[in-house]
Design an enzyme around this catalytic site. Structure first.
Site, mmCIF file in Angstrom:
data_model
loop_
_atom_site.group_PDB
_atom_site.id
_atom_site.type_symbol
_atom_site.label_atom_id
_atom_site.label_comp_id
_atom_site.label_asym_id
_atom_site.label_seq_id
_atom_site.Cartn_x
_atom_site.Cartn_y
_atom_site.Cartn_z
ATOM 1 C CG HIS A 1 49.274 125.534 21.830
ATOM 2 N ND1 HIS A 1 50.105 126.281 22.650
ATOM 3 C CD2 HIS A 1 48.776 126.394 20.929
ATOM 4 C CE1 HIS A 1 50.089 127.546 22.247
ATOM 5 N NE2 HIS A 1 49.292 127.643 21.196
ATOM 6 C CG ASP B 1 45.673 128.571 21.242
ATOM 7 O OD1 ASP B 1 45.274 127.390 21.355
ATOM 8 O OD2 ASP B 1 46.613 129.031 21.906
ATOM 9 C CD GLU B 2 49.469 131.367 20.311
ATOM 10 O OE1 GLU B 2 49.917 132.510 20.507
ATOM 11 O OE2 GLU B 2 49.600 130.455 21.125
ATOM 12 C CB SER B 3 46.938 125.471 14.689
ATOM 13 O OG SER B 3 46.344 124.966 15.850
#
Ligand code: TNX
Length: 538
Positions: free
Chosen positions: A267, A349-351
């Site tokens: 992100h 998150d969401e790496s």
């Protein structure tokens, strides 16, 4: 008609007439309150207190903590009553007493209110408790109080006792200012709204692929380049450090602690667009990519285009380079300097394009930097794959197994299940705003759950609190924020504040239905949930 008959009729008429008048002026009994979130106990007594222009406000205890709360009360009362309530040193009748007890047994945030014909007394062990008491008292007064217009209604409050304290110490709301940017004034408006429901943490999601929203003096291009757009291609924006401090101070005046988030190592496209040195060389999805003219800024060729789409998981900081850790250190240092609260949120998150073997040491180093600067880390639940520092908190949003990893390391979790607390989810398939990847979340879905029921390994003592995030891919302005928040925020605030065995949907929905008169008076743009039975408005 005989004269005696006429006289007795007149007497009857007078009694009846007075009856009507006193009925209209009667206080609602305390037991029929519509307080949200529901207090621990409410005991009704006979009689009532009447607020007049002569009511005096008395502070007992530490004046520097009490006076700001008294001032909030004065400005709350003024617009709809015209009353200019004055302070007094003491008083026996027609007083409202705000007391901070010395050697109090009350926990922070806890309060009691006692109401009789002569006085109202709010007691607490600190300013936050008094403020919470004030928010309850406010809901015992007419809805017209929430409006800007002068109202003629008498303010009568039924007598009795209220005892109240929060179930969870952390009751949070998150605003994503990265996907769409919101002005300082909008953020303050949100602070006003959520503070009415005893929310005491405001998490600001300050960076994401689509925008970097906080001035960092040692890395100026983060905002010079990285803030220049948002989802859909609008102009974006950022808070200067002065503006951020102003938000923090405003939140503090409402007993809300700001938790700033810099999302890492994924992100991060807005940072990679500003500083190519941080980019390991992964490219941006074409859809939504916006080339940025860097000719005058002379930036590194590895810099990515800006990004205005909503697809996630494509960006990562280069976890191998020293400069990346210099960057993380500088950003966290500058954030810490302007953040009095205990937490810095480091995302995590969401790496999806960071290998786990790179992700783990990165999150450990980022935590160590937060610790070095004297703060505790918060991170999305994936962070629990890394070794957690003592006191670090994992924010459960998707995977209970990650929450369990954190608990097994002796760390607490913050509860934000996407299927219950994500205020960016649509209410149902017909509501225009929002996403629905996690669920449709109607009002009763937001209410009918408990943090202790998510997973048998997540016990009450493992839970720091509850937070409701508003992601802003589809949310662009204040009215839309209001629509997604209300009424669901009221439901989640009660989940976080009120003990499980005191909560039930029937009571909540009855209270909320009446409570919406306050939102009407405020002109709030709330969702008229079909889960509440609406009476015809005349
Ligand atoms: C998931 S929740 C995300 C966000 C999105 C959100 C949209 C989380 C830690 N990551 O990046 O904005 O879904 O609902």
């Amino acid at each position: 008609m005989k004269i005696t008959k006429i006289i007795s009729n007149l007497i009857l008429l007078t009694i009846f007439g007075l009856g009507i008048i006193s009925c209209a002026d009667k206080a609602t009994p305390l037991s029929e309150n519509n307080i949200i979130p529901k207090p621990l106990s409410v005991i009704e007594a006979g009689g009532s207190f009447t607020l007049t222009n002569e009511t005096k406000l008395v502070g007992l205890g530490n004046a520097s903590e009490i006076n700001p709360v008294i001032e909030i009360f004065q400005s709350l009362i003024k617009p709809s009553t015209g009353f200019d309530l004055q302070k007094a040193e003491s008083g026996e009748s027609n007083v409202i007493v705000f007391e901070i007890e010395s050697a109090s047994q009350k926990s922070p945030g806890e309060y009691a209110i006692s109401i009789d014909e002569n006085s109202i007394k709010i007691t607490a062990s600190n300013g936050e408790g008094l403020f919470n008491g004030l928010q309850t008292l406010r809901q015992l007064m007419p809805a017209s109080l929430e409006g800007k217009d002068l109202a003629t209604e008498k303010i009568k409050i039924g007598a009795g006792q209220i005892q109240d304290k929060p179930e969870y110490a952390y009751r949070g709301f998150m605003l994503d200012v990265a996907r769409h940017f919101f002005s300082v004034e909008d953020v303050k408006h949100v602070i006003d709204l959520v503070s009415k429901y005893k929310i005491n943490f405001l998490h600001l999601h300050l960076s994401d692929d689509q925008g970097w929203r906080i001035e960092i003096k040692s890395w100026p291009l983060l905002t010079e380049i990285g803030s220049k757009t948002e989802v859909g291609g609008g102009e974006g924006g950022f808070y200067t450090q002065e503006q951020y401090k102003d938000i923090v101070a405003y939140a503090q005046s409402k007993f809300i602690t700001v938790v700033p988030e810099i999302d890492m190592p994924g992100h991060t496209n807005s940072a990679l667009a500003a500083y190519g040195q941080l980019n390991p060389g992964i490219t941006v999805p074409e859809k939504g990519a916006v080339p940025f003219d860097r000719t005058e800024l002379g930036v590194d060729g590895m810099a990515t285009p800006l990004y205005t789409g909503i697809e996630v998981g494509f960006s990562t900081l280069d976890t191998d380079k020293d400069i990346t850790y210099q960057f993380v250190d500088d950003v966290i240092r500058e954030l810490v300097e302007m953040t009095p609260g205990p937490y810095i949120h480091i995302g995590g998150d969401e790496s999806l394009v960071t290998e786990l073997e790179d992700y783990i040491p990165f999150m450990e180093k980022a935590q160590a930097i937060v610790t070095k600067y004297g703060k505790k880390s918060l991170g999305w639940d994936e962070i629990a794959h890394a070794k957690l520092e003592p006191g670090a908190v994992a924010q459960y949003w998707a995977k209970a197994e990650n929450a369990v990893l954190a608990i097994n390391q002796g760390n607490q979790v913050l509860i934000s299940p996407a299927t219950r607390t994500y205020l960016d989810m649509q209410y149902d398939s017909t509501t225009q705003l929002g996403l629905h990847w996690a669920a449709y979340i109607e009002l009763d879905d937001a209410y009918n759950w408990d943090p202790t029921e998510l997973d048998s390994a997540v016990k009450r003592e493992n839970i720091l609190g509850v937070e409701a995030p508003l992601w802003s891919e589809t949310i662009t302005n204040r009215e839309e924020i209001e629509f997604m928040l209300f009424p669901r925020l009221a439901a989640i605030a009660e989940v976080a504040w009120t003990k499980k065995d005191l909560r039930n949907w029937d009571s909540f929905s009855e209270r909320l239905k009446k409570h919406t008169a306050r939102w009407d008076a405020m002109g709030l743009n709330y969702y008229k949930s079909p889960k509440l039975v609406w009476e015809e408005k005349k």
